[in-house]
Structures are given as structure tokens and as C-alpha cells.
Write a protein that holds these residues in place. Sequence first.
Motif, PDB file in Angstrom:
ATOM      1  N   ARG A 226      25.384  24.192  78.025  1.00  0.00           N
ATOM      2  CA  ARG A 226      26.292  23.241  77.381  1.00  0.00           C
ATOM      3  C   ARG A 226      26.877  22.267  78.404  1.00  0.00           C
ATOM      4  NH1 ARG A 226      28.277  27.954  74.360  1.00  0.00           N
ATOM      5  NH2 ARG A 226      27.509  27.864  72.215  1.00  0.00           N
ATOM      6  N   GLU A 229      24.561  19.399  78.989  1.00  0.00           N
ATOM      7  CA  GLU A 229      24.632  18.414  77.904  1.00  0.00           C
ATOM      8  C   GLU A 229      25.854  17.515  78.080  1.00  0.00           C
ATOM      9  OE1 GLU A 229      24.679  20.683  74.339  1.00  0.00           O
ATOM     10  OE2 GLU A 229      22.616  21.426  74.584  1.00  0.00           O
ATOM     11  N   ARG A 230      26.952  18.113  78.495  1.00  0.00           N
ATOM     12  CA  ARG A 230      28.187  17.347  78.660  1.00  0.00           C
ATOM     13  C   ARG A 230      28.080  16.372  79.841  1.00  0.00           C
ATOM     14  NH1 ARG A 230      30.780  21.425  78.182  1.00  0.00           N
ATOM     15  NH2 ARG A 230      31.012  21.321  75.938  1.00  0.00           N
ATOM     16  N   SER A 232      25.348  14.975  80.783  1.00  0.00           N
ATOM     17  CA  SER A 232      24.504  13.901  80.270  1.00  0.00           C
ATOM     18  C   SER A 232      25.327  12.929  79.416  1.00  0.00           C
ATOM     19  CB  SER A 232      23.347  14.495  79.452  1.00  0.00           C
ATOM     20  OG  SER A 232      22.525  13.475  78.936  1.00  0.00           O
ATOM     21  N   ASP A 233      26.295  13.462  78.678  1.00  0.00           N
ATOM     22  CA  ASP A 233      27.161  12.610  77.866  1.00  0.00           C
ATOM     23  C   ASP A 233      27.929  11.605  78.725  1.00  0.00           C
ATOM     24  OD1 ASP A 233      26.398  13.848  75.546  1.00  0.00           O
ATOM     25  OD2 ASP A 233      28.160  15.161  75.428  1.00  0.00           O
TER      26      ASP A 233
END
Length: 237
Positions: A226, A229-230, A232-233
Motif C-alpha cells: 500500500r 501505491e501511495r 506513486s500517488d
Amino acid sequence: MSTPSASSEPVPTDPAAELPADSAGQEDPAVGNLFAVLLAGEYAAFYRLIEESAMAPDVPSGIAIARMAASEIAHFEKLSEQVTRRGLDPAESVVRYRNVFDQYHEATTPQTWLEVLVKAYVGDGLAADFYVELAEMLPPAAHDVISEVMAETGNSQFARDQVRKAIAADPALRSPLTLWGRRLLGEAVTHAQWVLAAEEGVMDLLFSGTSSLSGVADFFDSMTARHAERMSDMDLG
């Protein structure tokens, strides 16, 4: 003769009767200890956000950080209620467990406003991820408490947006901020392991029925995924 009607006054209830119970009818004391650990974490996060807000470059940024701090103290109040219901003292709980959280924050002191923002976004997300993973392994009533606290998370989007904007304006910022984000994850995992290991009963509560080592590894693997993913955000990674 008519039968006297029942009193309309509410019948006092025992708060302990509302606690989630195991198969023997008693709640595992480790649930209270877990809430006490999380309470100390919220306390540390609140005061660290207040300190780091001093680096805000303008009033809107300061307000945004203040809102995050307000969210942390709201979490604190919810968990404080749960700790008190279980016969534990909130202040004593903070004193008992805060050191490991203070060590994390001391190891991840930001030097720039952008580092503050990355830490705010990553830290908020890691806390939410930690709660998600915990909730799945707790009894239903405790699961509901964790889910309620977790639902309050979500005030860090401003940090993501400001980081993305800064990187778009100066791509050279991406590499050092990416390294900073990775450092935050490494320190968070290390200190979270210390937190869980601080109470043997908490480890048994969370990972009973599985190999402790494999259960802990899976727990942190999920958080790491997770985190990626963050990152990448934020256009980091």
C-alpha cells in the motif's frame, strides 16, 4: 386488579457488559493493551504535527496541518474512551508506550516543508494501513472501534497535491523525496515491530492460529504494498 406497569426509567447497564467477549465470555485483555498502544501513537502523532506545522510557508498550509492534528486528537478521544472502559488509565497508557513512537519521530525529523508533507501523507497512510490490517484480526466489537477511528483518516490529501505540484515544477526534487519516503517506511516498520513486540499478549491476539513469523511478515508485506501505491500517488517511486 391490574398488574403494575414496568418502570419507564432506563435500567443502568454495566459498561463491562458491552465489551466484546471471547468464547469463555471474557474479552481478551490484550484488546485493551492494543488500544492503549494505539492511544500513545495518536498522542505522539498529534504533538509531532503541531511541532512540524511551524515549518508551514503560509496560513493555508498551516491550517491544513492543523486539521490533520485535529483528526489525530479525535482518534485519541475515541481510543481514550475504549481504554478507560477497560479499566486502564489513558495518561498512564501514554507514558508506558509513547517512547517507541517518540523514537520514530526523532528518527524521521523533516528538514524541509516538502519533507513535512511527504511524512504527513505517508504517515497518515501508514496509520490507516496499520489499522486496516489490525481490524481484520480483531473480535467484531474491537474491529468496529478500529474501523471508526480509521474512518477519520483522510485529511492528508493536501500534502499529496502540494508534493505533486512541487515535483511538476522541479523534477529534481523527485529523487531525494523518494529516498525520504522509503526511509519513512523503513523506520515505520521497524518501530511498529517494536510496538507489537512490547506486549506478548497483543502478538498472540493478532497472530494466533498462524506462525508468528509468517503472520508478521504478511502483515508488513501488505502495508509495504500500500505504501508503494501511495508513493506513486505523489509521483514518487
